[in-house]
Scaffold this motif. Structure first.
Motif, PDB file in Angstrom:
ATOM      1  N   GLY A  47      33.596  36.201  31.119  1.00 45.55           N
ATOM      2  CA  GLY A  47      32.449  36.959  31.599  1.00 45.55           C
ATOM      3  C   GLY A  47      31.162  36.163  31.536  1.00 45.55           C
ATOM      4  O   GLY A  47      30.118  36.688  31.203  1.00 45.55           O
TER       5      GLY A  47
ATOM      6  N   ASP B   3      32.953  34.789  40.174  1.00 44.90           N
ATOM      7  CA  ASP B   3      33.370  36.160  39.901  1.00 44.90           C
ATOM      8  C   ASP B   3      32.079  36.958  39.746  1.00 44.90           C
ATOM      9  O   ASP B   3      31.565  37.108  38.650  1.00 44.90           O
ATOM     10  CB  ASP B   3      34.221  36.198  38.621  1.00 44.90           C
ATOM     11  CG  ASP B   3      34.641  37.611  38.260  1.00 44.90           C
ATOM     12  OD1 ASP B   3      34.546  38.495  39.125  1.00 44.90           O
ATOM     13  OD2 ASP B   3      35.067  37.817  37.107  1.00 44.90           O
TER      14      ASP B   3
ATOM     15  N   GLN C  64      43.872  33.035  37.595  1.00 46.80           N
ATOM     16  CA  GLN C  64      42.742  32.934  36.680  1.00 46.80           C
ATOM     17  C   GLN C  64      43.222  32.639  35.263  1.00 46.80           C
ATOM     18  O   GLN C  64      44.203  33.214  34.792  1.00 46.80           O
ATOM     19  CB  GLN C  64      41.972  34.261  36.713  1.00 46.80           C
ATOM     20  CG  GLN C  64      40.688  34.252  35.904  1.00 46.80           C
ATOM     21  CD  GLN C  64      39.872  35.512  36.154  1.00 46.80           C
ATOM     22  OE1 GLN C  64      40.198  36.309  37.039  1.00 46.80           O
ATOM     23  NE2 GLN C  64      38.818  35.705  35.380  1.00 46.80           N
TER      24      GLN C  64
ATOM     25  N   GLU D 109      34.681  31.706  36.422  1.00 45.56           N
ATOM     26  CA  GLU D 109      35.792  31.576  35.486  1.00 45.56           C
ATOM     27  C   GLU D 109      36.630  30.361  35.876  1.00 45.56           C
ATOM     28  O   GLU D 109      36.515  29.844  36.984  1.00 45.56           O
ATOM     29  CB  GLU D 109      36.674  32.837  35.527  1.00 45.56           C
ATOM     30  CG  GLU D 109      35.933  34.133  35.170  1.00 45.56           C
ATOM     31  CD  GLU D 109      35.646  34.291  33.678  1.00 45.56           C
ATOM     32  OE1 GLU D 109      36.070  33.427  32.888  1.00 45.56           O
ATOM     33  OE2 GLU D 109      34.997  35.293  33.312  1.00 45.56           O
TER      34      GLU D 109
ATOM     35  N   TRP E 203      40.083  28.660  36.842  1.00 45.54           N
ATOM     36  CA  TRP E 203      41.343  29.005  37.510  1.00 45.54           C
ATOM     37  C   TRP E 203      42.219  27.760  37.596  1.00 45.54           C
ATOM     38  O   TRP E 203      41.765  26.635  37.414  1.00 45.54           O
ATOM     39  CB  TRP E 203      41.065  29.520  38.925  1.00 45.54           C
ATOM     40  CG  TRP E 203      40.515  30.909  38.997  1.00 45.54           C
ATOM     41  CD1 TRP E 203      39.392  31.398  38.372  1.00 45.54           C
ATOM     42  CD2 TRP E 203      41.055  32.012  39.746  1.00 45.54           C
ATOM     43  NE1 TRP E 203      39.224  32.725  38.695  1.00 45.54           N
ATOM     44  CE2 TRP E 203      40.212  33.125  39.537  1.00 45.54           C
ATOM     45  CE3 TRP E 203      42.176  32.149  40.585  1.00 45.54           C
ATOM     46  CZ2 TRP E 203      40.460  34.364  40.134  1.00 45.54           C
ATOM     47  CZ3 TRP E 203      42.405  33.385  41.181  1.00 45.54           C
ATOM     48  CH2 TRP E 203      41.560  34.484  40.941  1.00 45.54           C
TER      49      TRP E 203
ATOM     50  N   ASN F 266      29.288  35.446  37.640  1.00 44.52           N
ATOM     51  CA  ASN F 266      29.925  34.548  36.689  1.00 44.52           C
ATOM     52  C   ASN F 266      30.860  33.578  37.386  1.00 44.52           C
ATOM     53  O   ASN F 266      31.152  33.703  38.576  1.00 44.52           O
ATOM     54  CB  ASN F 266      30.702  35.358  35.653  1.00 44.52           C
ATOM     55  CG  ASN F 266      29.774  36.236  34.824  1.00 44.52           C
ATOM     56  OD1 ASN F 266      28.665  35.827  34.510  1.00 44.52           O
ATOM     57  ND2 ASN F 266      30.221  37.433  34.497  1.00 44.52           N
TER      58      ASN F 266
ATOM     59  N   THR G 170      40.611  31.896  32.401  1.00 40.25           N
ATOM     60  CA  THR G 170      39.665  32.411  31.409  1.00 40.25           C
ATOM     61  C   THR G 170      39.105  33.759  31.859  1.00 40.25           C
ATOM     62  O   THR G 170      39.043  34.057  33.052  1.00 40.25           O
ATOM     63  CB  THR G 170      38.488  31.440  31.207  1.00 40.25           C
ATOM     64  OG1 THR G 170      37.751  31.357  32.426  1.00 40.25           O
ATOM     65  CG2 THR G 170      38.972  30.069  30.796  1.00 40.25           C
ATOM     66  N   HIS G 171      38.725  34.563  30.911  1.00 40.46           N
ATOM     67  CA  HIS G 171      38.058  35.842  31.179  1.00 40.46           C
ATOM     68  C   HIS G 171      36.876  35.950  30.223  1.00 40.46           C
ATOM     69  O   HIS G 171      36.837  36.816  29.357  1.00 40.46           O
ATOM     70  CB  HIS G 171      39.026  37.008  30.980  1.00 40.46           C
ATOM     71  CG  HIS G 171      40.200  36.985  31.913  1.00 40.46           C
ATOM     72  ND1 HIS G 171      41.321  36.224  31.692  1.00 40.46           N
ATOM     73  CD2 HIS G 171      40.402  37.615  33.097  1.00 40.46           C
ATOM     74  CE1 HIS G 171      42.169  36.389  32.691  1.00 40.46           C
ATOM     75  NE2 HIS G 171      41.650  37.229  33.553  1.00 40.46           N
TER      76      HIS G 171
END
Lengths: 448, 254
Positions: free
Chosen positions: A210, A187, A205, A192, A194, A190, A207-208
């Motif tokens: 960052g 991302d 997705q 994340e 999934w 980054n 986790t968020h």
């Protein structure tokens, strides 16, 4: 002699049990792990499209038909009749089924899956049937009702359940159509975490954070994912609850902590930690408490994986002798055995039956060396191995399906890390297919 | 050296000595700045030009000690001191600069603008190369000129001879500048396993840390983080690029 020692053929039908030596007729790296080829030839299965009842064919019905066919084809257990060879009539019930048509050429089916489909009140209802075409008197093997929401997701779920029921009856092994695959996705700068269905559908997705998060490993009960996230103090283990939809506590005490692996009991995690300076394998409870070190040798130690059959052994990667090699040990750190004899070996995944390790291996690693990094499977008892991928670019992070018949892995087709994608194959190296587009990496197959 | 600027033409040295206090004169090399009375200095202006003086006591301190700034102005409507902001026309303030600082005062009035400044010297424990004054850890440029990244052979975390020389120079600088905390980032090239590379980077960063500790740098001033191959410096698939990525990168751990 040397070549034949390394040649393998796996000949059992539904599980990888028996080994025999393949004469080295071809190059030693091209030998084949056979997962029931002879059995599949005799298991000729046809899957009819569902017959719509009460109204026009619905989008969800087409999704169901396509998903069921793909599930049965990718299982690697059947000689699946091409849909173009199916009889034209579409049976919707036992009374409408003319098995003679299906048993005759060109379909020549031994078994037929069929059924009817209805959509009402926001639900889809599928009556599924499986018939033995060779048993004229009592053809029906089972019939079952599948109920789901009227959506593409509901139709796929119903088809996965029907496919798993068919596989259980015909092959005697639990299907994997309802299993999940966890992975990392780029991302921007980054990464994340999934997840997706086993066939690549339903990618979403979790986790968020960052941040750069890598190496998801799902717990045996599918309730939690352990992974590692880069923060100010380096990589640290995090645990995400799939039930709560958030990060839950995992305590680390200094150093880099990464590559968590669940014990089959779900009560312990093995991971790499440099809290004492040198990266070693540690074992703790799922909250990071009661941590104790089980390796003690200078050099990197990382990427543990438990024997899922016994929970009594751990395979891992160690750089104690230079380039990383695969080792196994008892879960208390005793009885260390080196398995690979050179090159650059990494990312072991222990097969569900406890007999094999899949791992990534570059056997001719070094500056200017022609080696490629491919997926290999080794029988632990004999250290015999076979190569599953050839000439498709860099491959890493194999992970076994719970039925032990498939392997998911990361493939970097052109040397650009950002083009890495997740692929799956049968454990004999056949039926390779991409499950994701570019940017996906480090897949982990759920335990059930 | 005395400085004095005003819009008038009066030579600075004619009156500057009047303002020098006895306390300031004991410090050699540092001098108080004054400005002159404005009379007859600005014949073209009707309003009197402002005057300003600023003094500091003491003029030289050890790091962490306080200094009292004292300023007086006349004919000024607004007065500011760089780094402090607008202040009253006459006043005192206690400051504790972390490095040697010029306190520069500007007085504005109807008759013009006058400035004055005083330099406070902060004694940082003996340094062979004095930090240039960007906080007590010195500047990044100065740091990197003395503490240079080191490079490794492939899949190795042993310090090469060139890396040993770099670490020796780095240790000398860090020992001479005990306020500096250092972050060692371990990096690996793009090949091989992501997870193994993180542990390899950890060993690389730790190899440099152990060499610095052996050369007398306290371990508590050193932090190591391995980035593995997750944050590449160079993204080409060439040996020169891989070599650039196989490194320990040193930075000030602010």
């Amino acid at each position: 002699m040397k070549a034949s020692r390394q040649g393998l053929v796996f000949t059992t039908f539904s599980t990888l049990l028996a080994l025999s030596i393949l004469p080295a007729a071809h190059g030693q790296d091209w030998n084949v792990l056979e997962t029931g080829k002879s059995a599949s030839a005799s298991t000729r299965l046809a899957a009819a499209d569902l017959k719509p009842t009460g109204g026009a064919a619905d989008e969800a019905k087409h999704t169901f038909d396509a998903t069921l066919y793909a599930d049965l084809a990718s299982a690697g257990l059947f000689d699946l009749v091409s849909k173009s060879q199916n009889p034209q009539a579409t049976p919707g019930s036992q009374s409408e089924m003319n098995l003679g048509q299906w048993a005759a050429a060109p379909a020549s089916a031994a078994y037929v899956a069929f059924g009817n489909f209805a959509a009402q009140n926001g639900k889809i209802v599928v009556n599924g049937f499986l018939d033995d075409a060779k048993n004229a008197q009592y053809p029906q093997i089972f019939t079952k009702l599948y109920n789901q929401d009227d959506s593409a997701e509901g139709a796929r779920q119903a088809a996965h359940e029907f496919a798993d029921d068919i596989i259980l009856r015909l092959a005697g092994t639990a299907g994997i159509a309802e299993t999940k695959i966890f992975y990392t996705k780029k991302d921007g700068l980054n990464k994340e975490i999934w997840m997706m269905d086993y066939d690549g559908a339903n990618q979403h997705q979790l986790t968020h954070l960052g941040a750069i998060s890598i190496g998801p490993r799902v717990s045996p009960d599918n309730s939690r994912i352990a992974f590692s996230t880069l923060d100010k103090n380096g990589f640290q283990i995090k645990v995400y609850s799939l039930l709560l939809g958030r990060i839950v506590a995992f305590s680390s005490v200094g150093g880099t902590n990464l590559s968590p692996a669940w014990a089959p009991s779900g009560q312990q995690l093995a991971f790499s930690s440099s809290r004492t300076g040198d990266p070693e394998i540690w074992v703790s409870d799922p909250a990071g408490s009661l941590a104790h070190r089980i390796t003690s040798f200078a050099g990197p130690d990382v990427s543990p994986t438990w024997n899922p059959k016994t929970g009594a052994q751990i395979a891992w990667v160690s750089g104690r002798s230079g380039l990383p090699q695969i080792y196994i040990m008892d879960a208390d750190g005793s009885g260390v055995i080196r398995l690979t004899d050179g090159g650059y070996a990494s990312s072991p995944s222990w097969s569900p039956n406890g007999q094999f390790l899949a791992f990534a291996w570059d056997r001719k690693y070094g500056p200017g060396a022609p080696g490629g990094q491919d997926i290999y499977v080794m029988e632990i008892a004999t250290k015999k191995w076979i190569q599953l991928t050839h000439d498709i670019g860099r491959c890493d992070f194999p992970s076994w399906s719970p039925d032990g018949r498939h392997v998911v892995f990361a493939n970097d087709p052109d040397g650009r890390a950002e083009h890495t994608r997740v692929m799956s194959m049968l454990a004999d190296g056949t039926q390779k297919r991409a499950l994701t587009g570019a940017g996906a990496d480090m897949p982990n197959w759920s335990w059930k | 050296m005395k400085t004095q600027r005003s819009r008038g033409m009066t030579p600075a040295w004619a009156v500057a000595a009047l303002a020098i206090s006895a306390g300031m004169m004991v410090v050699t090399g540092c001098h108080k700045k004054t400005s002159t009375p404005p009379a007859a200095m600005a014949p073209t202006e009707s309003a009197a030009a402002p005057t300003a003086t600023i003094s500091a006591d003491p003029l030289s301190i050890d790091l962490g000690q306080a200094v009292v700034l004292n300023w007086r102005t006349t004919n000024a409507s607004s007065v500011s001191i760089d780094g402090i902001g607008n202040v009253q026309v006459n006043g005192t303030q206690t400051v504790s600069p972390s490095s040697s600082t010029n306190f520069h005062l500007v007085a504005k009035g109807d008759g013009g603008t006058t400035d004055a400044s005083v330099r406070v010297t902060v004694r940082v424990p003996v340094t062979p190369t004095a930090p240039s004054g960007e906080g007590d850890m010195g500047s990044d440029a100065l740091f990197h000129s003395h503490v240079q990244d080191i490079f490794f052979d492939y899949d190795s975390y042993e310090l090469r001879s060139d890396a040993q020389a770099s670490v020796t120079a780095a240790a000398a600088y860090l020992n001479a500048n005990p306020n500096i905390k250092v972050l060692i980032g371990g990096y690996c090239d793009d090949r091989g396993s992501a997870e193994f590379n993180i542990t390899l980077g950890e060993n690389r960063a730790n190899a440099a840390k152990q060499a610095l500790v052996a050369a007398g740098v306290p371990a508590g001033r050193i932090r190591v983080v391995s980035y593995g191959k997750e944050r590449q410096f160079c993204t080409e698939e060439t040996e020169s690029c891989w070599q650039q990525n196989r490194r320990d990168q040193f930075s000030i751990d602010r």
